[in-house]
Design a protein around this motif. Structure first.
Motif, mmCIF file in Angstrom:
data_model
loop_
_atom_site.group_PDB
_atom_site.id
_atom_site.type_symbol
_atom_site.label_atom_id
_atom_site.label_comp_id
_atom_site.label_asym_id
_atom_site.label_seq_id
_atom_site.Cartn_x
_atom_site.Cartn_y
_atom_site.Cartn_z
ATOM 1 N N LYS A 37 0.770 -1.384 -0.053
ATOM 2 C CA LYS A 37 0.336 0.098 -0.001
ATOM 3 C C LYS A 37 0.912 1.118 -0.246
ATOM 4 C CE LYS A 37 -4.105 0.767 1.825
ATOM 5 N NZ LYS A 37 -5.570 0.504 1.702
ATOM 6 N N ARG B 87 -3.609 16.724 7.575
ATOM 7 C CA ARG B 87 -4.761 16.633 8.313
ATOM 8 C C ARG B 87 -4.770 16.357 9.913
ATOM 9 N NH1 ARG B 87 -2.002 12.203 7.149
ATOM 10 N NH2 ARG B 87 -1.977 10.170 7.828
ATOM 11 N N LYS B 88 -4.156 15.965 10.487
ATOM 12 C CA LYS B 88 -4.062 16.292 12.041
ATOM 13 C C LYS B 88 -3.371 17.364 12.579
ATOM 14 C CE LYS B 88 -4.306 11.300 11.935
ATOM 15 N NZ LYS B 88 -2.749 10.014 12.302
ATOM 16 N N GLU C 227 0.026 4.767 -0.348
ATOM 17 C CA GLU C 227 -0.826 5.988 0.033
ATOM 18 C C GLU C 227 0.066 6.358 1.193
ATOM 19 O OE1 GLU C 227 -4.270 6.075 0.379
ATOM 20 O OE2 GLU C 227 -4.581 4.232 -0.813
ATOM 21 N N THR C 228 0.696 6.980 0.160
ATOM 22 C CA THR C 228 1.594 8.704 1.308
ATOM 23 C C THR C 228 1.096 9.604 1.936
ATOM 24 O OG1 THR C 228 1.723 10.043 -0.552
ATOM 25 C CG2 THR C 228 3.098 7.785 -1.130
ATOM 26 N N GLN C 229 1.722 9.586 2.873
ATOM 27 C CA GLN C 229 0.914 11.126 3.914
ATOM 28 C C GLN C 229 0.279 12.562 2.879
ATOM 29 O OE1 GLN C 229 0.718 11.058 6.863
ATOM 30 N NE2 GLN C 229 1.719 8.605 6.618
ATOM 31 N N VAL D 21 -0.705 12.269 -0.184
ATOM 32 C CA VAL D 21 -2.044 11.416 -0.565
ATOM 33 C C VAL D 21 -3.361 11.233 0.482
ATOM 34 C CG1 VAL D 21 -3.417 9.340 -0.977
ATOM 35 C CG2 VAL D 21 -1.010 9.609 -1.749
ATOM 36 N N ARG D 22 -2.959 10.913 1.813
ATOM 37 C CA ARG D 22 -4.097 11.250 3.137
ATOM 38 C C ARG D 22 -4.596 12.710 3.400
ATOM 39 N NH1 ARG D 22 -1.125 6.494 6.434
ATOM 40 N NH2 ARG D 22 0.097 6.113 5.128
ATOM 41 N N ASN D 23 -3.123 13.342 3.872
ATOM 42 C CA ASN D 23 -3.211 14.722 3.558
ATOM 43 C C ASN D 23 -4.670 15.156 2.485
ATOM 44 O OD1 ASN D 23 -2.376 14.646 6.389
ATOM 45 N ND2 ASN D 23 -0.644 15.097 5.053
ATOM 46 N N ARG E 268 -6.756 14.190 0.543
ATOM 47 C CA ARG E 268 -7.956 13.445 0.549
ATOM 48 C C ARG E 268 -8.463 14.389 2.161
ATOM 49 N NH1 ARG E 268 -6.132 7.606 0.434
ATOM 50 N NH2 ARG E 268 -6.561 6.714 -1.902
ATOM 51 N N ALA E 269 -8.479 14.157 2.707
ATOM 52 C CA ALA E 269 -8.293 14.896 3.941
ATOM 53 C C ALA E 269 -8.963 16.471 3.137
ATOM 54 C CB ALA E 269 -7.611 14.747 5.391
ATOM 55 N N GLU F 131 -11.409 12.054 -6.846
ATOM 56 C CA GLU F 131 -10.552 10.381 -6.723
ATOM 57 C C GLU F 131 -9.882 10.015 -8.075
ATOM 58 O OE1 GLU F 131 -7.799 7.712 -4.466
ATOM 59 O OE2 GLU F 131 -8.730 8.801 -3.670
#
Length: 153
Positions: A8, A44-45, A71-73, A75-77, A79-80, A99
């Motif tokens: 992932k 995101r956090k 699924e890098t950081q 990417v997650r950030n 999306r958020a 996406e």
């Protein structure tokens, strides 16, 4: 290769980490490859702004953002946050992200791998030049976003 065998997330090597940091810094000052940018995204956090070097292909007059390492950081950030900023020199543009899935995603992945094969081939189990349909079994491992310019108010 099926999705279960594709990690992932592929962490960057020490060299990749330093190279990416240098590339982002150069893009910040306007020195970059033609499709290279500094991506800025809110955490995101933490709420902190994070920066990473990215390659943004323009395909059929649309800009795409591909995460070859999964699924890098960022990417997650992204999306958020629902949006990202691309910077090159004094030029700074905000984009909403959408996406992709399905055939459009497969086409973007095939084009991306062919266009940037020297830099990204090691992240793909398929060879550069593969037909878009070949990406069907592995595309879930590679986030791809369509970038839409944010309307200024």
């Amino acid at each position: 290769m099926d999705n279960e065998k594709i990690p992932k997330f592929r962490p960057p090597s020490r060299f990749e980490h330093w190279f990416n940091a240098g590339a982002a810094l150069l893009a910040r000052f306007g020195i970059s490859f033609p499709d290279g940018y500094q991506l800025l995204v809110r955490g995101r956090k933490s709420g902190k702004i994070y920066s990473v070097a990215v390659t943004v292909p323009d395909i059929d007059n649309k800009k795409y953002l591909v995460a070859p390492r999964g699924e890098t950081q960022w990417v997650r950030n992204a999306r958020a946050a629902g949006k990202i900023t691309l910077k090159k020199g004094a030029e700074e543009n905000v984009f909403l992200i959408g996406e992709l899935s399905g055939q459009e995603k497969h086409m973007v992945l095939a084009t991306y791998l062919s266009r940037y094969r020297k830099a990204v081939q090691r992240y793909f189990s398929l060879p550069a030049g593969s037909e878009p349909a070949a990406f069907e079994g592995i595309s879930d491992a590679y986030p791809v976003f369509l970038l839409t310019p944010e309307e200024s108010e």
